[in-house]
Design a protein around this motif. Structure first.
Motif, short mmCIF file in Angstrom:
data_model
loop_
_atom_site.label_atom_id
_atom_site.label_comp_id
_atom_site.label_asym_id
_atom_site.label_seq_id
_atom_site.Cartn_x
_atom_site.Cartn_y
_atom_site.Cartn_z
N ALA A 123 38.72 39.17 34.44
CA ALA A 123 38.67 39.41 35.99
C ALA A 123 38.18 40.72 36.22
O ALA A 123 37.46 41.31 37.34
CB ALA A 123 39.77 39.13 36.64
N ASN A 124 38.62 41.66 35.47
CA ASN A 124 38.09 43.19 35.38
C ASN A 124 36.67 43.49 35.09
O ASN A 124 35.97 44.35 35.47
CB ASN A 124 39.03 44.13 34.58
CG ASN A 124 40.34 44.49 35.50
OD1 ASN A 124 40.33 44.64 36.52
ND2 ASN A 124 41.58 44.58 34.49
N ASP A 125 36.32 42.39 34.03
CA ASP A 125 34.80 42.37 33.54
C ASP A 125 33.88 42.05 34.78
O ASP A 125 32.75 42.59 34.75
CB ASP A 125 34.50 41.66 32.49
CG ASP A 125 35.31 42.04 31.02
OD1 ASP A 125 35.60 43.56 31.29
OD2 ASP A 125 35.36 41.49 30.20
N THR A 126 34.27 41.26 35.59
CA THR A 126 33.43 40.72 36.68
C THR A 126 33.78 41.11 37.96
O THR A 126 33.32 40.58 39.00
CB THR A 126 33.56 39.09 36.60
OG1 THR A 126 35.03 38.90 36.63
CG2 THR A 126 33.25 38.53 35.51
N ILE A 127 34.08 42.61 38.10
CA ILE A 127 34.07 43.20 39.53
C ILE A 127 32.66 43.17 39.92
O ILE A 127 31.60 43.55 39.49
CB ILE A 127 34.67 44.55 39.23
CG1 ILE A 127 36.20 44.60 39.03
CG2 ILE A 127 34.24 45.36 40.54
CD1 ILE A 127 36.74 45.95 38.45
N ARG A 128 32.64 42.88 41.21
CA ARG A 128 31.33 42.56 42.33
C ARG A 128 30.64 41.36 41.81
O ARG A 128 29.45 41.39 42.04
CB ARG A 128 30.65 43.91 42.16
CG ARG A 128 31.35 45.27 42.60
CD ARG A 128 31.77 45.09 44.10
NE ARG A 128 30.56 45.07 44.91
CZ ARG A 128 30.85 44.78 46.17
NH1 ARG A 128 31.70 44.61 46.72
NH2 ARG A 128 29.69 44.90 46.97
#
Length: 623
Positions: free
Chosen positions: A331-336
């Motif tokens: 989830a942090n890897d896919t910000i925006r």
């Protein structure tokens, strides 16, 4: 005056009689027209029965002429019907298979959609309360945020037919065809609504035809076509405005016939047609389109937040075979990232695993798919010289050091000197958490990170490279916004109302001062961590890329050396203030033992024998 009043009263009485009575009242109210039609009909029949051979020939010629004219009219009508079809796709209830359970990542948007569907299905209850159904719903948001997906789910949940129309498809080279397409779309939608109890019309990219009329007229020329026919886009918009909020009447052929015969007395009830528009340029739409009665509600659909991305990732992972996956990190890897972007990454991960001979995906597959999407495909340049590889390695090492030390809310993900797309190398950092604001210190840190590449070139290579153009652009842009729009220099004046304004000499000087100040800080940082810069650069030359954790471990090791007093000393003053050795000898860092680094080691913390070995192999950046 009295005669005019009585005449007007007689007209109103006859109109009232024609609209309120039955067939006999209708005939009485229109007695002159009825008698005229009867006389013409009897005359035609009489002439046909009693006609001579000459008269029959004349009648036959007239009939042929009328038949030819009718054939031409039918041809033109068929042509316009064919051109008026447009790119409109009708989907019957339940055919999409997309429901509210498939829409993930934004519970608030989903709740609004549920209410609209509930009102659309239970419109009779709402009307009994004196209200009405929602006539229009405008979905505004970036591409891929799920606007059309939500509209499909609404159609399925409501059990209504769904029309997908692309707004640019209404335009046509023939004048008036665009209006015809809009009329035909809503005519069919109302027929579907009568049959199914409602219909949903989805118009994608509605800004293509819904742009504000003031903007359309300002760019319209005064040529022949514009003078004769006006603005076609504006005419399509006017037709759309009419169809979205039409007068309260029933205009199909049965209703017209009944009205003509005086048999339709009740108030017309238009069938419920919900118009859903999608755009990422809502601010350009005409105000008449945005008013209540047309688009009653406007919903902004943004990219999902942390919890929303976790929900979306879990949803798509449930559809594929996978190993244990770190959802929080993903989830942090896919910000925006948009929902469709996350779906794409999962699918690409499946493809990677398949060609790797495995039947389940893992986090490495997901990361590889994400990196290919963000940075482009790996395209190594096999014939690149060692000197150029060294330059790029030190360039990226400067970025890496600055990212680790200056961005506490980010983690460095990767440093590489392998070409990806247009980039010969990069140092990529991913945020540890979503942040929606930027403070002055963070903005200055971003400037230092951008300028760290130039600082590394001057300190460790004694030159300046051309590959720094993007870094200088980002640093200059950040400094410009800090001074002219964000008020981070203490001022309260903003250039934003004038669109940024033209760069005046005074502002340019102030920006240059900020850049010079942060550039010196970048040089000081890289001087302090010179040993880490060397080690990262050598690691890149050896393996072409380093994982983020490897870089963090290298810097942590040198943090320990600095804490114990065994780190390199700072550069001389000329190296911090000047060009870093350009036009003169390359700057020399002081070795930990107090002497100049052997063979120009630039402050490496390794023993002198190792430095000499590096020099013999041609890997000393100072040579």
């Amino acid at each position: 005056m009295a005669e005019e009043y009585e005449k007007g009263l007689d007209i109103r009485q006859r109109a009232s009689l024609a609209n309120s009575g039955g067939l006999i009242d209708f005939v009485i109210a229109n007695k002159y027209k009825t008698v005229l039609w009867l006389v013409v009909t009897v005359a035609m029949i009489t002439l046909w029965v009693t006609a001579t051979e000459t008269m029959a020939g004349i009648f036959l010629t007239i009939a042929q002429f009328l038949l030819g004219a009718a054939f031409m009219i039918v041809q033109f009508a068929a042509l316009f019907l064919f051109l008026g079809r447009g790119r409109i796709y009708w989907v019957q209830p339940g055919e999409t298979g997309v429901t509210f359970t498939d829409y993930r990542g934004n519970d608030q948007i989903l709740e609004v959609a549920r209410r609209v569907v509930t009102i659309l299905r239970g419109q009779s209850d709402v009307r009994q309360m004196g209200g009405t159904y929602t006539a229009g719903l405008l979905l505004e948001g970036p591409p891929g945020s799920g606007k059309s997906y939500l509209a499909q789910a609404m159609a399925t949940e409501a059990g209504l037919p769904f029309a997908y129309a692309s707004a640019p498809g209404f335009s046509n080279m023939f004048f008036g065809v665009g209006n015809l397409r809009v009329m035909m779309l809503y005519s069919k939608a109302r027929k579907m609504a009568k049959k199914h109890g409602g219909a949903i019309v989805f118009i994608d990219e509605i800004d293509a035809i819904g742009m504000a009329r003031s903007a359309q007229t300002s760019g319209q020329g005064s040529g022949t076509v514009g003078g004769l026919f006006g603005n076609p886009g504006m005419m399509i918009l006017n037709e759309l405005l009419l169809q979205m909020d039409p007068p309260n009447f029933d205009n199909d052929w049965r209703a017209r016939l009944l009205r003509r015969l005086g048999l339709k007395k009740e108030r017309a009830t238009p069938p419920p047609v919900l118009t859903v528009g999608a755009t990422n340029l809502a601010h350009t739409l005409d105000q008449a389109l945005l008013r209540p009665g047309r688009f009653d509600r406007k919903i902004h659909i943004d990219f999902p937040d942390f919890d929303g991305r976790k929900d979306i990732i879990a949803y798509y992972l449930a559809k594929v075979r996978h190993e244990q996956m770190p959802l929080d990190r993903m989830a942090n890897d896919t910000i925006r990232y948009s929902p469709v972007g996350i779906k794409h990454l999962v699918n690409e991960a499946v493809i990677h695993a398949h060609f790797d001979g495995r039947d389940a995906i893992n986090y490495a597959d997901f990361t590889r798919a994400r990196e290919d999407h963000e940075y482009g495909l790996r395209e190594p340049i096999r014939n690149m010289s060692q000197d150029e590889r060294r330059r790029i390695a030190y360039h990226e090492a400067g970025h890496a050091i600055a990212q680790v030390k200056l961005l506490p809310h980010h983690r460095i993900a990767k440093v590489t000197i392998i070409r990806h797309g247009d980039a010969l190398g990069f140092a990529a950092a991913k945020p540890l958490e979503e942040r929606y604001t930027l403070v002055r210190e963070e903005a200055l840190a971003h400037i230092q990170i951008s300028l760290a590449s130039r600082a590394a070139e001057e300190l460790f290579l004694g030159t300046r490279m051309s590959g720094v153009s993007g870094d200088l652009h980002h640093a200059t842009q950040t400094a410009y916004f800090m001074l002219t729009q964000w008020g981070m220099d203490g001022g309260l004046f903003s250039y934003a109302p004038w669109g940024g304004g033209q760069l005046d000499p005074e502002t340019k000087t102030r920006i240059e001062q900020v850049l010079e100040q942060e550039f010196k800080k970048s040089k000081t940082l890289l001087t302090t961590y010179a040993g880490a810069v060397h080690e990262i650069a050598e690691g890149l030359l050896e393996s072409d890329e380093l994982d983020g954790q490897d870089v963090i471990d290298i810097i942590a090791k040198h943090d320990d050396l600095l804490a114990s007093g065994r780190g390199p000393r700072v550069l001389p003053e000329y190296a911090l203030m000047g060009a870093g050795g350009i036009g003169g000898p390359a700057p020399q860092l002081i070795a930990p033992n107090g002497s100049n680094g052997a063979n120009g080691s630039n402050g490496s913390t390794e023993p002198a024998e190792a430095d000499a070995a590096d020099s013999e192999e041609g890997r000393d950046p100072a040579q």
